[in-house]
Design a protein around this motif. Structure first.
Motif, mmCIF file in Angstrom:
data_model
loop_
_atom_site.group_PDB
_atom_site.id
_atom_site.type_symbol
_atom_site.label_atom_id
_atom_site.label_comp_id
_atom_site.label_asym_id
_atom_site.label_seq_id
_atom_site.Cartn_x
_atom_site.Cartn_y
_atom_site.Cartn_z
ATOM 1 N N THR A 1 8.726 -8.557 4.283
ATOM 2 C CA THR A 1 7.990 -8.312 5.534
ATOM 3 C C THR A 1 7.130 -7.066 5.378
ATOM 4 N N LEU A 2 5.865 -7.162 5.759
ATOM 5 C CA LEU A 2 4.953 -6.015 5.688
ATOM 6 C C LEU A 2 5.287 -5.039 6.806
ATOM 7 N N ASN A 3 5.516 -3.779 6.478
ATOM 8 C CA ASN A 3 5.948 -2.793 7.474
ATOM 9 C C ASN A 3 4.917 -2.566 8.568
ATOM 10 N N GLU A 4 3.638 -2.507 8.208
ATOM 11 C CA GLU A 4 2.631 -2.183 9.219
ATOM 12 C C GLU A 4 2.323 -3.348 10.154
ATOM 13 N N ALA B 1 -6.408 -6.218 -3.797
ATOM 14 C CA ALA B 1 -5.051 -5.677 -3.813
ATOM 15 C C ALA B 1 -4.982 -4.390 -3.002
ATOM 16 N N MET B 2 -3.844 -4.185 -2.338
ATOM 17 C CA MET B 2 -3.669 -3.001 -1.504
ATOM 18 C C MET B 2 -2.498 -2.173 -2.014
ATOM 19 N N ALA B 3 -2.789 -0.926 -2.360
ATOM 20 C CA ALA B 3 -1.770 -0.011 -2.865
ATOM 21 C C ALA B 3 -1.093 0.747 -1.728
ATOM 22 N N SER B 4 0.098 1.269 -2.011
ATOM 23 C CA SER B 4 0.839 2.156 -1.100
ATOM 24 C C SER B 4 1.173 1.524 0.242
ATOM 25 N N LYS B 5 1.413 0.220 0.235
ATOM 26 C CA LYS B 5 1.818 -0.472 1.456
ATOM 27 C C LYS B 5 3.329 -0.684 1.434
ATOM 28 N N GLY B 6 3.981 -0.358 2.543
ATOM 29 C CA GLY B 6 5.424 -0.503 2.627
ATOM 30 C C GLY B 6 5.836 -1.937 2.914
ATOM 31 N N ILE C 1 24.569 -4.296 1.638
ATOM 32 C CA ILE C 1 24.246 -4.606 3.030
ATOM 33 C C ILE C 1 22.898 -3.997 3.398
ATOM 34 N N GLY C 2 22.297 -4.526 4.467
ATOM 35 C CA GLY C 2 21.060 -3.962 4.995
ATOM 36 C C GLY C 2 19.826 -4.362 4.205
ATOM 37 N N THR C 3 18.691 -3.936 4.728
ATOM 38 C CA THR C 3 17.416 -4.225 4.084
ATOM 39 C C THR C 3 17.087 -3.146 3.057
ATOM 40 N N VAL C 4 16.083 -3.451 2.211
ATOM 41 C CA VAL C 4 15.643 -2.530 1.163
ATOM 42 C C VAL C 4 14.142 -2.316 1.306
ATOM 43 N N GLN C 5 13.694 -1.086 1.106
ATOM 44 C CA GLN C 5 12.281 -0.747 1.230
ATOM 45 C C GLN C 5 11.607 -0.686 -0.142
ATOM 46 N N GLY C 6 10.332 -1.105 -0.181
ATOM 47 C CA GLY C 6 9.540 -1.012 -1.395
ATOM 48 C C GLY C 6 8.113 -0.614 -1.045
ATOM 49 N N THR C 7 7.365 -0.118 -2.025
ATOM 50 C CA THR C 7 5.970 0.293 -1.825
ATOM 51 C C THR C 7 5.114 -0.307 -2.924
ATOM 52 N N THR C 8 3.970 -0.875 -2.549
ATOM 53 C CA THR C 8 3.106 -1.525 -3.537
ATOM 54 C C THR C 8 2.511 -0.496 -4.493
#
Length: 198
Positions: free
Chosen positions: A132-135, A77-82, A101-108
């Motif tokens: 979608t994985l940000n990186e 598992a990977m923490a702190s991934k956007g 509207i628009g996209t929403v951001q989350g962090t693991t």
């Protein structure tokens, strides 16, 4: 010549390798790059079927929490991934984390999990959450079909049927007549179980 194999177990930073023989030792430093995320997978949707906004009740909800997990190539598992979330459709005013509207951001979190809340709109429809994985935007995942079902009963799709219109009365007691109500929303979908009719 003496040979050893060093294997990284998903950590990052510097490691010191020490080789010793007959009281003599030498050291070398190895720099380990931070692990990269390689997998984004759907975990759950709770519940998988929701009702139209404003039509909830006992055991009914207009919101569903959809969860994904980010892992590296060793399946850790990977923490702190956007992670960026979007919807396959916004018909009827479906919302993500209360955003219309628009996209929403989350962090693991520390266990690699990240969640988003889907809120139903005013139209029954299937909908998918796109993560979608940000990186690395090539790493994406879809939730299975999340169902937004049925709406409020409407007058033109509401019927009352009577078994016996002329019930024996006067000097008779206990005569019964069954009454049946059929209720549908404006698209012809039967309303959810548990809908109260007075």
């Amino acid at each position: 010549v003496a040979t050893a194999t060093y294997t990284d177990q998903g950590c990052s930073g510097d490691d010191t390798i020490t080789a010793s023989i007959q009281g003599t030792s030498l050291q070398a430093r190895i720099t380990v790059a931070a692990p990269k995320a390689s997998n984004l997978s759907f975990i759950s949707a709770s519940p998988v079927s929701i009702v139209l906004a404003g039509t909830g009740g006992t055991d009914l909800s207009s919101d569903s929490v959809v969860t994904f997990k980010v892992r590296d190539s060793t399946n850790a598992a990977m923490a702190s991934k956007g992670v960026t979330f979007d919807l396959s459709t916004r018909v009827g005013g479906i919302k993500l984390n209360n955003e219309a509207i628009g996209t929403v951001q989350g962090t693991t979190d520390a266990s690699g999990f990240v969640s988003v809340t889907v809120s139903a709109g005013s139209i029954p429809t299937p909908v998918w959450v796109i993560a979608t994985l940000n990186e690395d935007p090539t790493i994406r995942s879809l939730s299975p079909n999340l169902t937004i079902s049925t709406g409020r009963p409407t007058q033109d799709r509401f019927s009352l049927a009577v078994e016996k219109f002329n019930v024996e009365g006067w000097n008779r007691d206990g005569e019964t007549s069954a009454l049946t109500v059929r209720a549908y929303d404006r698209l012809g979908n039967p309303v959810v179980d548990g809908t109260v009719v007075n």
